[in-house]
Design a protein around this motif. Structure first.
Motif, mmCIF file in Angstrom:
data_model
loop_
_atom_site.group_PDB
_atom_site.id
_atom_site.type_symbol
_atom_site.label_atom_id
_atom_site.label_comp_id
_atom_site.label_asym_id
_atom_site.label_seq_id
_atom_site.Cartn_x
_atom_site.Cartn_y
_atom_site.Cartn_z
ATOM 1 N N UNK A 84 13.178 -3.533 6.980
ATOM 2 C CA UNK A 84 12.960 -2.180 7.498
ATOM 3 C C UNK A 84 14.092 -1.248 7.094
ATOM 4 N N UNK A 85 15.310 -1.780 7.051
ATOM 5 C CA UNK A 85 16.457 -0.969 6.630
ATOM 6 C C UNK A 85 16.282 -0.507 5.183
ATOM 7 N N UNK A 86 15.812 -1.399 4.329
ATOM 8 C CA UNK A 86 15.564 -1.053 2.926
ATOM 9 C C UNK A 86 14.451 -0.011 2.831
ATOM 10 N N UNK A 87 13.388 -0.201 3.595
ATOM 11 C CA UNK A 87 12.269 0.744 3.574
ATOM 12 C C UNK A 87 12.698 2.134 4.025
ATOM 13 N N UNK A 88 13.587 2.193 5.018
ATOM 14 C CA UNK A 88 14.063 3.494 5.498
ATOM 15 C C UNK A 88 14.753 4.252 4.366
ATOM 16 N N UNK A 89 15.575 3.545 3.587
ATOM 17 C CA UNK A 89 16.291 4.197 2.494
ATOM 18 C C UNK A 89 15.329 4.627 1.388
ATOM 19 N N UNK A 90 14.317 3.813 1.149
ATOM 20 C CA UNK A 90 13.329 4.156 0.130
ATOM 21 C C UNK A 90 12.508 5.368 0.550
ATOM 22 N N UNK B 30 13.137 -3.121 -4.523
ATOM 23 C CA UNK B 30 13.563 -4.466 -4.941
ATOM 24 C C UNK B 30 15.056 -4.510 -5.271
ATOM 25 N N UNK B 31 15.593 -3.427 -5.815
ATOM 26 C CA UNK B 31 17.025 -3.391 -6.095
ATOM 27 C C UNK B 31 17.850 -3.435 -4.812
ATOM 28 N N UNK B 32 17.430 -2.641 -3.822
ATOM 29 C CA UNK B 32 18.141 -2.640 -2.538
ATOM 30 C C UNK B 32 17.995 -3.967 -1.805
ATOM 31 N N UNK B 33 16.831 -4.611 -1.958
ATOM 32 C CA UNK B 33 16.602 -5.899 -1.279
ATOM 33 C C UNK B 33 17.520 -6.982 -1.809
ATOM 34 N N UNK B 34 18.005 -6.820 -3.053
ATOM 35 C CA UNK B 34 18.876 -7.846 -3.641
ATOM 36 C C UNK B 34 20.347 -7.623 -3.306
ATOM 37 N N UNK B 35 20.682 -6.484 -2.718
ATOM 38 C CA UNK B 35 22.088 -6.186 -2.401
ATOM 39 C C UNK B 35 22.592 -7.091 -1.265
ATOM 40 N N UNK C 86 0.821 -1.211 0.000
ATOM 41 C CA UNK C 86 0.000 0.000 0.000
ATOM 42 C C UNK C 86 0.855 1.261 0.000
ATOM 43 N N UNK C 87 2.009 1.199 0.675
ATOM 44 C CA UNK C 87 2.886 2.375 0.740
ATOM 45 C C UNK C 87 3.574 2.626 -0.600
ATOM 46 N N UNK C 88 3.902 1.543 -1.330
ATOM 47 C CA UNK C 88 4.654 1.673 -2.578
ATOM 48 C C UNK C 88 3.772 1.503 -3.816
ATOM 49 N N UNK C 89 2.468 1.277 -3.598
ATOM 50 C CA UNK C 89 1.520 1.126 -4.703
ATOM 51 C C UNK C 89 1.982 0.047 -5.684
ATOM 52 N N UNK C 90 2.263 -1.145 -5.151
ATOM 53 C CA UNK C 90 2.804 -2.230 -5.967
ATOM 54 C C UNK C 90 1.732 -2.851 -6.858
ATOM 55 N N UNK D 102 6.190 6.802 -7.050
ATOM 56 C CA UNK D 102 5.992 5.563 -6.297
ATOM 57 C C UNK D 102 6.520 4.362 -7.078
ATOM 58 N N UNK D 103 6.390 4.402 -8.392
ATOM 59 C CA UNK D 103 6.916 3.320 -9.227
ATOM 60 C C UNK D 103 8.434 3.244 -9.107
ATOM 61 N N UNK D 104 9.086 4.408 -9.096
ATOM 62 C CA UNK D 104 10.548 4.438 -8.915
ATOM 63 C C UNK D 104 10.940 3.941 -7.522
ATOM 64 N N UNK D 105 10.132 4.298 -6.514
ATOM 65 C CA UNK D 105 10.409 3.821 -5.160
ATOM 66 C C UNK D 105 10.295 2.296 -5.085
ATOM 67 N N UNK D 106 9.280 1.757 -5.739
ATOM 68 C CA UNK D 106 9.084 0.301 -5.739
ATOM 69 C C UNK D 106 10.270 -0.401 -6.386
ATOM 70 N N UNK D 107 10.732 0.138 -7.515
ATOM 71 C CA UNK D 107 11.890 -0.442 -8.200
ATOM 72 C C UNK D 107 13.132 -0.352 -7.311
ATOM 73 N N UNK D 108 13.286 0.785 -6.643
ATOM 74 C CA UNK D 108 14.407 0.974 -5.743
ATOM 75 C C UNK D 108 14.354 -0.026 -4.586
#
Length: 358
Positions: free
Chosen positions: A328-334, A353-358, A303-307, A345-351
């Protein structure tokens, strides 16, 4: 004109208003609220059609530093002490509630002046003991700052309890009360500073009921001993901690404080203990006994990232692979990236998933 209502009642009403405004502000912060745009009063009888009702909802607090849930527990008590509703003072109100503190009060229960104020209601403690100990394997509990044994005598019905308090008079009273409730064999009481003694023990759960230095200031800073120090010391004995807080304290402050402590799961389960339409206290549970729904967390993030629907499936995989701390660490950066339009929001969503894979 200054209110003539007892201080306890004024504080309860103040907290209810503050709590509801807090919930509504959290709701408005979400792009798509999970349930509705308005939150009913925690005392709305239409919202609680049965006696024991728990309504749980997840929130991201402190800039996504901590995940928290708020559960409302409604308890009803029938006792002759409720018949006298005219209380001229705080002392009168506390005396009226004596059987709610200890149902066996007339059998010789011991309490000093401080204990009248801070001892939790028996119905609440019994509920906590049953909901924590019955579904889980709990063999030993440490009741830090145990006072006259308000928690100890009821948790001892389920497991071994070690009560610690620096006041030797309170410890003697706790021993008497344990005898009245026939749990002496399952309890041990130690006279010592909790911060010094806790390192000598291991347990499945540590119970804390800190006091307020100044009852007119319901802030983290007014808690004694210091809440952060209490929790860090408790982690020497157990990773699971139950904290009983005054109803007037800001739960958000508590959650953010807990999130700053290392080796502590960044999920806090709050329970608002409502007895006969009165908010009596707020419990804060962290550790293995505090469980959140991954499905609800997924809905909150979505709901926050409109996925999109496909991104929702990807999110499920991310949540199953990463720890809550990492998520939560990834969400803080987003969340540090401004913007709330569809494209942003679309860019945030992409960001995310990219950070989650690091």
């Amino acid at each position: 004109m200054e209110s003539t209502q007892p201080l306890l009642r004024q504080n309860k009403k103040s907290f209810i208003k503050k709590l509801c405004s807090c919930f509504q502000s959290e709701e408005s912060a979400s792009e798509q609220p999970m349930e509705s745009l308005t939150t009913p009063s925690v005392l709305d009888p239409e919202y609680y059609p049965i006696k024991n009702f728990a309504a749980r909802k997840l929130y991201l607090l402190g800039g996504c530093k901590v995940l928290a849930s708020f559960k409302h527990v409604l308890l009803e008590v029938q006792h002759r002490s409720l018949l006298d509703s005219s209380c001229a003072s705080v002392e009168d109100e506390l005396w009226r509630l004596r059987y709610h503190k200890f149902s066996k009060y007339d059998e010789g229960v011991k309490m000093d002046q401080d204990s009248w104020q801070v001892t939790p209601h028996e119905k609440i403690v019994k509920y906590l003991a049953k909901t924590i100990c019955a579904p889980h394997t709990v063999s030993k509990v440490i009741d830090g700052l145990c006072g006259v044994g308000g928690f100890s005598v009821h948790f001892a019905k389920h497991c071994k309890v070690v009560g610690i308090d620096i006041d030797d008079k309170k410890i003697e009273m706790a021993k008497v009360n344990a005898g009245i409730y026939k749990v002496s064999e399952n309890t041990e009481f130690i006279v010592n500073d909790f911060l010094e003694e806790i390192g000598n023990h291991e347990a499945d759960l540590v119970i804390l009921q800190p006091s307020l230095l100044d009852c007119s200031k319901f802030t983290i800073e007014s808690i004694y001993p210091n809440l952060t120090q209490l929790v860090r010391s408790s982690l020497q004995a157990s990773k699971s901690i139950l904290i009983y807080l005054p109803p007037n304290l800001d739960a958000t402050q508590v959650a953010v404080t807990m999130s700053s402590i290392q080796d502590l799961q960044p999920y806090v389960e709050f329970s608002l203990m409502i007895e006969n339409s009165h908010l009596r206290g707020v419990t804060c549970l962290v550790g293995c006994f505090a469980e959140y729904s991954q499905k609800e967390l997924s809905r909150l993030i979505a709901s926050r990232l409109n996925l999109s629907q496909s991104q929702n499936s990807q999110l499920q995989e991310v949540l199953s692979e990463l720890s809550l701390s990492k998520v939560l660490s990834v969400l803080q950066r987003v969340e540090e990236v401004p913007g709330g339009t569809f494209e942003e929001l679309s860019k945030k969503a992409q960001m995310f998933f990219e950070l989650a894979q690091e």
